[in-house]
Design an enzyme around this catalytic site. Structure first.
Site, PDB file in Angstrom:
ATOM      1  N   CYS A 127      -7.023  -2.011 -20.743  1.00  0.00           N
ATOM      2  CA  CYS A 127      -7.189  -1.007 -19.707  1.00  0.00           C
ATOM      3  C   CYS A 127      -6.363  -1.498 -18.339  1.00  0.00           C
ATOM      4  O   CYS A 127      -6.358  -0.880 -17.137  1.00  0.00           O
ATOM      5  CB  CYS A 127      -8.654  -0.877 -18.895  1.00  0.00           C
ATOM      6  N   GLU A 170      -8.897 -10.926 -20.317  1.00  0.00           N
ATOM      7  CA  GLU A 170      -7.982 -10.931 -19.120  1.00  0.00           C
ATOM      8  C   GLU A 170      -7.695 -12.382 -18.928  1.00  0.00           C
ATOM      9  O   GLU A 170      -6.882 -12.609 -17.889  1.00  0.00           O
ATOM     10  CB  GLU A 170      -8.402 -10.410 -17.908  1.00  0.00           C
ATOM     11  N   ASP A 204      -4.526  -9.076 -15.201  1.00  0.00           N
ATOM     12  CA  ASP A 204      -4.939 -10.602 -14.890  1.00  0.00           C
ATOM     13  C   ASP A 204      -4.351 -11.449 -15.887  1.00  0.00           C
ATOM     14  O   ASP A 204      -4.059 -12.424 -15.790  1.00  0.00           O
ATOM     15  CB  ASP A 204      -6.549 -10.582 -14.825  1.00  0.00           C
ATOM     16  N   HIS A 221       0.706  -1.392  -0.038  1.00  0.00           N
ATOM     17  CA  HIS A 221       0.110  -0.124   0.058  1.00  0.00           C
ATOM     18  C   HIS A 221       0.765   1.374   0.016  1.00  0.00           C
ATOM     19  O   HIS A 221       0.385   2.381  -0.719  1.00  0.00           O
ATOM     20  CB  HIS A 221      -0.771  -0.066   1.309  1.00  0.00           C
TER      21      HIS A 221
HETATM   22  C1  PEP Z   1      -6.757  -5.897 -15.204  1.00  0.00           C
HETATM   23  O1  PEP Z   1      -6.845  -6.995 -14.795  1.00  0.00           O
HETATM   24  O2  PEP Z   1      -5.846  -5.661 -16.074  1.00  0.00           O
HETATM   25  C2  PEP Z   1      -7.608  -5.008 -15.080  1.00  0.00           C
HETATM   26  C3  PEP Z   1      -7.690  -3.850 -15.180  1.00  0.00           C
HETATM   27  O3  PEP Z   1      -8.595  -5.296 -13.739  1.00  0.00           O
HETATM   28  P1  PEP Z   1      -8.265  -5.388 -12.258  1.00  0.00           P
HETATM   29  O4  PEP Z   1      -6.760  -4.972 -12.418  1.00  0.00           O
HETATM   30  O5  PEP Z   1      -9.009  -4.462 -11.591  1.00  0.00           O
HETATM   31  O6  PEP Z   1      -8.258  -6.826 -12.033  1.00  0.00           O
HETATM   32 MG    MG Z   2      -8.558  -7.835 -13.833  1.00  0.00          MG
END
Ligand code: PEP
Ligand code: MG
Length: 544
Positions: A502, A431, A455, A188
């Site tokens: 993303c 993902e 992921d 964190h």
């Molecule tokens: C990812 O897995 O890249 C993603 C954008 O989702 P999160 O990080 O929220 O799992």
């Molecule tokens: Mg994810």
């Protein structure tokens, strides 16, 4: 001149004087008290002061580091109120007659030992949180505080490690950089430092603290992870130049506001922002994001002590859509499970939660929860330009099932004469390796793909994203990852589907050119990275 090497976790440099972070050491003695009632009152008063401090820290973190990062202090507030923790303390005072300091310190030891011995990395990390909240109560009991920085100069703070509350409590205007002996890049503290835009180096090793002293001149290089003590004049000149360049770069980035995300050869790409709450929208707009590429809706669930109602969700979604005034807003349906647990879901304990009942799997197993969210989303859709995105997809049948539920939700809204937009785009996250590999079959089913590289990396390279021990095996540029993205992009475009990214890789400017060459249409990044990525895009020539 002495050099120490750690791991840079925020790309920036600092040149200034060192300040060793000091905690006032409180010696805890075990004392039997005569008046147990008075001692219980003392504890209660200290607990209330600790809670008030945490509330203040939470608000500061919210302002400086955003809601996702401030959440840890909400967790601390909950931990202070935890029944078992409180019972352990009040039993020692009320039944055994010990002083409050000793009772808190003993509870801290036993609870942090219990957390440390758990298998789960996330639970292990809670040990530091128990120690943090207990030290806070003890400092309220003994009226001892961490020494504040009492200088006009900005300083490079050096510490063994910094608790999240210590990081955020430091006056940001007096901190040039953080350097710590320990720490992991997913802690964190590291995340907070990053979101506060302060150069930071972790894992320098414990010796450095014995060898440095307050007031020494130093360089903290967050790019290379170097801490240079008493730099020679050549090094100082070099870093003065780097700082000047950095400041110029900041001004240059500001000047990019309002400019297009266009390469030298005229290829356009959307640069959107990732957010975790309605409050982050302002940051996205300030940084000139073209839309929201990922709204992690699960934070609405995580902030709540029970399922957020349809009305609560509707208000949040409507507010984001309205604030973005017609710009694209992609809201991901809740990604609960794995490291994001909400007690009231009452999910069974799983040995491998990242491979368990998570995200869309919960939604398809408990459609009543899913339908409430979809109703809220469709109702909000008339207030802007909405895309709904589904996480953790592995098969075509899941999409078929999702679409059937969406159809039912829309029929119900029709029957109730409730308006919704017919233009809502439906998309999925890529993902899992499975989704990328069968992206030719998934693409005809949806309007868009968004690659969740965080992921995708974890599942492709078999590296638990929560486990710092496997950091070095987790090559984010691994050819397997890049090929999976490329396959997905080809299949998306062959089927008239657009594709974005993303995950964190979208902000990695060393990959921007390669991603654009694959035909990626949109990059969604933390708000503070929007202009950096725009800058990179504008320097790329895809025809060269
Ligand atoms: C990812 O897995 O890249 C993603 C954008 O989702 P999160 O990080 O929220 O799992
Ligand atoms: Mg994810």
């Amino acid at each position: 001149m002495t050099k120490y090497i750690g791991k840079g976790i925020y790309d920036a440099v600092a040149l200034g004087k060192i300040s060793l972070f000091k905690r006032k050491k409180v010696k805890i003695e075990s004392v039997k008290v005569a008046d147990k009632e008075a001692e219980l009152n003392r504890f209660e008063k200290a607990k209330q002061s600790a809670l008030a401090q945490l509330e203040e820290i939470y608000n500061k973190a919210l302002e400086e580091a955003g809601e996702d990062n401030a959440q840890i202090f909400e967790i601390h507030m909950m931990m202070i109120e935890d029944e078992d923790y409180n019972d352990a303390i009040t039993d020692m005072i009320g039944l055994q007659g010990f002083n409050a300091e000793y009772a808190v310190s003993s509870a801290s030891d036993s609870f942090s030992e219990m957390f440390s011995s758990m298998d789960d990395d996330y639970m292990q990390a809670r040990a530091a949180d128990v120690r943090d909240i207990s030290n806070r109560i003890i400092s309220c009991l003994t009226d001892s505080k961490t020494e504040q920085l009492s200088t006009e100069d900005k300083l490079i703070i050096c510490a063994d490690d910094l608790a999240p509350s210590e990081t955020v409590s430091l006056d940001k205007n007096k901190v040039l950089a953080f350097v710590t002996a320990y720490g992991s890049s997913n802690s964190h503290t590291a995340i907070l430092a990053r979101s506060m835009n302060i150069p930071a180096i972790i894992g320098v090793g414990k010796e450095f603290l014995d060898e440095i002293s307050d007031g020494q001149l130093a360089v903290a290089d967050g790019f290379s992870g170097e801490l240079i003590i008493e730099p020679d004049s050549e090094t100082v000149t070099l870093y003065e130049k780097k700082l000047k360049d950095e400041n110029e770069k900041k001004v240059q980035l500001e000047n990019l506001k309002g400019k297009e995300n266009i390469t030298l050869d005229g290829t356009r790409v959307d640069i959107f922002a990732n957010i975790g709450s309605v409050k982050n929208v302002d940051e996205a707009l300030e940084n000139d994001a073209g839309g929201i590429g990922l709204f992690r809706s699960e934070f609405l669930y995580l902030e709540s002590s029970d399922f957020p109602t349809e009305e609560e969700q509707f208000k949040a979604y409507k507010s984001v859509l309205e604030k973005m005034s017609g710009k694209k807003v992609i809201i991901r349906t809740m990604d609960i499970g794995a490291d994001k647990q909400a007690d009231y879901f009452n999910l069974d304990k799983e040995d491998n939660p990242a491979l368990g009942l998570r995200a869309i799997r919960i939604c398809l197993t408990r459609p009543e929860i899913f339908k409430t969210q979809l109703r809220a989303l469709y109702r909000a859709s008339i207030h802007g330009n909405l895309g709904i995105m589904f996480p953790m997809i592995t098969s075509v049948s899941e999409i078929e099932e999702i679409k059937e539920i969406c159809k039912q939700v829309k029929c119900e809204l029709d029957e109730e004469n409730i308006e919704y937009s017919e233009k809502v785009e439906l998309g999925i996250m890529i993902e899992t390796p499975a989704a990328a590999i069968i992206s030719d079959r998934l693409a005809p089913q949806v309007d868009f793909f968004s690659v969740g590289t965080n992921d995708l990396i974890q599942y492709t390279l078999a590296c638990d994203r929560q486990n710092s021990h496997v950091d070095r095996f987790c090559d984010t540029h691994h050819e397997a990852i890049l090929r999976l993205i490329e396959i997905s992009a080809e299949n998306a475009h062959e089927n008239g589907t657009w594709i974005g990214i993303c995950g964190e890789l979208a902000a990695d400017t060393t990959l921007t050119e390669r991603l654009l060459r694959m035909g990626i249409d949109e990059l969604s990044v933390s708000p503070s990275f929007v202009l950096k990525v725009r800058d990179k895009v504008r320097q790329i020539d895809l025809e060269s």
